[in-house]
Motif scaffolding. Sequence first.
Motif, PDB file in Angstrom:
ATOM      1  N   PRO A 276       0.807  -1.227   0.000  1.00 37.01           N
ATOM      2  CA  PRO A 276       0.000   0.000   0.000  1.00 37.01           C
ATOM      3  C   PRO A 276       0.836   1.272   0.000  1.00 37.01           C
ATOM      4  N   PHE A 277       1.943   1.280   0.760  1.00 32.13           N
ATOM      5  CA  PHE A 277       2.789   2.469   0.820  1.00 32.13           C
ATOM      6  C   PHE A 277       3.393   2.784  -0.537  1.00 32.13           C
ATOM      7  N   LEU A 278       3.945   1.765  -1.202  1.00 37.64           N
ATOM      8  CA  LEU A 278       4.572   1.996  -2.501  1.00 37.64           C
ATOM      9  C   LEU A 278       3.550   2.304  -3.587  1.00 37.64           C
ATOM     10  N   VAL A 279       2.357   1.723  -3.494  1.00 39.97           N
ATOM     11  CA  VAL A 279       1.281   2.067  -4.432  1.00 39.97           C
ATOM     12  C   VAL A 279       0.989   3.556  -4.358  1.00 39.97           C
ATOM     13  N   MET A 280       0.854   4.066  -3.139  1.00 39.07           N
ATOM     14  CA  MET A 280       0.531   5.482  -2.977  1.00 39.07           C
ATOM     15  C   MET A 280       1.712   6.382  -3.340  1.00 39.07           C
ATOM     16  N   LEU A 281       2.925   6.011  -2.906  1.00 39.85           N
ATOM     17  CA  LEU A 281       4.099   6.848  -3.165  1.00 39.85           C
ATOM     18  C   LEU A 281       4.416   6.952  -4.649  1.00 39.85           C
ATOM     19  N   LEU A 282       4.510   5.808  -5.321  1.00 40.83           N
ATOM     20  CA  LEU A 282       4.874   5.825  -6.741  1.00 40.83           C
ATOM     21  C   LEU A 282       3.744   6.384  -7.596  1.00 40.83           C
ATOM     22  N   GLY A 283       2.500   6.099  -7.206  1.00 46.18           N
ATOM     23  CA  GLY A 283       1.372   6.702  -7.910  1.00 46.18           C
ATOM     24  C   GLY A 283       1.354   8.206  -7.733  1.00 46.18           C
ATOM     25  N   PHE A 284       1.691   8.648  -6.523  1.00 48.82           N
ATOM     26  CA  PHE A 284       1.802  10.079  -6.215  1.00 48.82           C
ATOM     27  C   PHE A 284       2.829  10.749  -7.123  1.00 48.82           C
ATOM     28  N   LEU A 285       4.016  10.141  -7.249  1.00 53.72           N
ATOM     29  CA  LEU A 285       5.089  10.712  -8.061  1.00 53.72           C
ATOM     30  C   LEU A 285       4.736  10.714  -9.548  1.00 53.72           C
ATOM     31  N   PHE A 286       4.060   9.659 -10.001  1.00 57.55           N
ATOM     32  CA  PHE A 286       3.660   9.618 -11.408  1.00 57.55           C
ATOM     33  C   PHE A 286       2.662  10.727 -11.708  1.00 57.55           C
ATOM     34  N   ASN A 287       1.644  10.887 -10.866  1.00 58.37           N
ATOM     35  CA  ASN A 287       0.654  11.927 -11.098  1.00 58.37           C
ATOM     36  C   ASN A 287       1.260  13.322 -11.003  1.00 58.37           C
ATOM     37  N   PHE A 288       2.250  13.485 -10.132  1.00 62.69           N
ATOM     38  CA  PHE A 288       2.999  14.739 -10.062  1.00 62.69           C
ATOM     39  C   PHE A 288       3.611  15.059 -11.424  1.00 62.69           C
ATOM     40  N   SER A 289       4.266  14.078 -12.032  1.00 69.67           N
ATOM     41  CA  SER A 289       4.936  14.268 -13.323  1.00 69.67           C
ATOM     42  C   SER A 289       3.936  14.545 -14.437  1.00 69.67           C
ATOM     43  N   VAL A 290       2.833  13.790 -14.427  1.00 69.83           N
ATOM     44  CA  VAL A 290       1.792  13.955 -15.447  1.00 69.83           C
ATOM     45  C   VAL A 290       1.279  15.385 -15.477  1.00 69.83           C
ATOM     46  N   MET A 291       1.032  15.945 -14.307  1.00 71.76           N
ATOM     47  CA  MET A 291       0.429  17.277 -14.252  1.00 71.76           C
ATOM     48  C   MET A 291       1.427  18.390 -14.559  1.00 71.76           C
ATOM     49  N   VAL A 292       2.714  18.136 -14.366  1.00 72.80           N
ATOM     50  CA  VAL A 292       3.719  19.095 -14.841  1.00 72.80           C
ATOM     51  C   VAL A 292       3.618  19.214 -16.360  1.00 72.80           C
ATOM     52  N   VAL A 293       3.521  18.063 -17.030  1.00 74.40           N
ATOM     53  CA  VAL A 293       3.413  18.050 -18.494  1.00 74.40           C
ATOM     54  C   VAL A 293       2.099  18.672 -18.957  1.00 74.40           C
ATOM     55  N   ASN A 294       0.991  18.198 -18.414  1.00 77.61           N
ATOM     56  CA  ASN A 294      -0.320  18.629 -18.916  1.00 77.61           C
ATOM     57  C   ASN A 294      -0.600  20.100 -18.651  1.00 77.61           C
ATOM     58  N   THR A 295      -0.228  20.578 -17.474  1.00 77.66           N
ATOM     59  CA  THR A 295      -0.451  21.988 -17.159  1.00 77.66           C
ATOM     60  C   THR A 295       0.356  22.884 -18.092  1.00 77.66           C
ATOM     61  N   THR A 296       1.568  22.462 -18.412  1.00 76.76           N
ATOM     62  CA  THR A 296       2.400  23.239 -19.333  1.00 76.76           C
ATOM     63  C   THR A 296       1.789  23.273 -20.723  1.00 76.76           C
ATOM     64  N   ILE A 297       1.208  22.167 -21.166  1.00 72.94           N
ATOM     65  CA  ILE A 297       0.540  22.142 -22.473  1.00 72.94           C
ATOM     66  C   ILE A 297      -0.625  23.115 -22.487  1.00 72.94           C
ATOM     67  N   TRP A 298      -1.412  23.141 -21.417  1.00 72.26           N
ATOM     68  CA  TRP A 298      -2.558  24.058 -21.322  1.00 72.26           C
ATOM     69  C   TRP A 298      -2.080  25.512 -21.389  1.00 72.26           C
ATOM     70  N   THR A 299      -0.962  25.793 -20.723  1.00 72.66           N
ATOM     71  CA  THR A 299      -0.415  27.141 -20.731  1.00 72.66           C
ATOM     72  C   THR A 299       0.094  27.519 -22.115  1.00 72.66           C
ATOM     73  N   TRP A 300       0.744  26.596 -22.771  1.00 70.65           N
ATOM     74  CA  TRP A 300       1.399  26.806 -24.060  1.00 70.65           C
ATOM     75  C   TRP A 300       0.389  27.041 -25.187  1.00 70.65           C
ATOM     76  N   SER A 301      -0.712  26.320 -25.168  1.00 71.99           N
ATOM     77  CA  SER A 301      -1.636  26.272 -26.305  1.00 71.99           C
ATOM     78  C   SER A 301      -2.108  27.642 -26.796  1.00 71.99           C
ATOM     79  N   PRO A 302      -2.739  28.479 -25.956  1.00 65.17           N
ATOM     80  CA  PRO A 302      -3.260  29.756 -26.481  1.00 65.17           C
ATOM     81  C   PRO A 302      -2.179  30.739 -26.879  1.00 65.17           C
ATOM     82  N   GLU A 303      -0.949  30.503 -26.435  1.00 70.06           N
ATOM     83  CA  GLU A 303       0.138  31.425 -26.756  1.00 70.06           C
ATOM     84  C   GLU A 303       0.661  31.247 -28.180  1.00 70.06           C
TER      85      GLU A 303
END
Length: 470
Positions: free
Chosen positions: A369-396
Amino acid sequence: MNTTYHDKNHSRLGDIVDGIKLTKVHYLALLLVVTGGLFEVMEQLILASLGPSLQEAFGASAQDIALLSTATLLAIAVGGVTGGYLADRAGRRAVLAVSVGIYSFGSVVAAFSMNYEMLTVARIITGIGVGGEIAVGLTYLSELTPTRIRGLFVSLFNTISAGVGMFIAFAYTIFVLGPFAAMISAGDEAWRWAFGLLGIPAVLVFFFRRYLPETPRFLLEKHRTSELNASLTRLEQGKMRLRTVGEAVEYFSAAEVDAASAEVSASGRVSDLFISGQRKRTVGLSIVAFLAWGAQFSILLVMPLLLVERGYSISGSLTFTMVQNIGGLLGAILASIGAYSFPRKRMIAIGSVLAAVTIILFAFFATSPFLVMLLGFLFNFSVMVVNTTIWTWSPELFPTKIRGLGTSVVVNIGFIGGALIPLAASALFENVNEYMTFGIVVIIYIGIFIISRAVTETHNRSFEELDPTD
């Protein structure tokens, strides 16, 4: 063609907007657009969090749930491109209000679904509204704010709506299926309440229409001089409304606006997205969005099913997924800070490399359970760095006359990826093994890293600098 007036007045508008300090009108616009986006993200994620409940209610398989997600996301793409097209003609504010009303109505229809087919129709209605709200919201915020904080405001749309929404969606589902269902004795019908309560954002339509100004850039393009001056006055003075037309400061005369606008077409065309100098921007970021959304929705869809298969209860799997998505919120916050300080390409590179590494670690080492939450946490952290940047980039990347359309094309091609790639991921999950699903995600993030290098950098560059005709 002589573009002297057009260049002069659009540049002057850019200087005026950049010279305005942030007022309560800017913050109200951010609050209302982000609130609509928050519910919109919950609409997107509700299928992932309700997946096990819908399987029980309709006897659906994992692929049936994936098809529901696909129908929703394809509808988002259709609604988004249509909304972006209309926003370049009818205005950003009007399309925002209509989109919120449509997806709220779709949620209520979903709550009363009698079978899988009716639920599918409801999700299509919801998707059409969600698609319009996302792309137009990004365009609206990008045009309303000064260059120096444009990236921050646009990225906050994703940080709060998606980052917080990813967490709240699962917390919301846990609450509705648990304590709320027990309180009202909903039993197996609790999923209906989970859909129905998401119709609440319909009340935002009133505020969108009454208190938000149209963007000055759109009004200049459309020769609407009095509204342009009123919009700039409200932004600079922080006024929610002007009591009389006479309160508006005359930033531009009718002759200046007509001279500027006469030099350009009233609205952009789809073909303008692919002209020389624009083609690489449109195609490059569209592919990046297609891959990024596909990877995100694949893992979001499979994660609760994977955890249930590994022996966790439905509520337990949702709790784990909710905790993992706190990482998404922190990743979105980092991307928002990064939007102010760092180039877009650098943020994409950081996020895509981390996402590929963490999903590999999750595949082989998430055995407790600990590693499921920790590694899932880190993956979602990385995903949102990418996706948020795409959202910012698009209208520019697009000039005003095609900004709504261009942003919607990029974002909603992303949703097509979110619709199609999870079909393959869920099929591999059910028919082969989970490692094949994780392998696809790793390859996707490698592709995102490579392709993003070819897209125009926009950090700290004004719209006029990015496109001299804007």
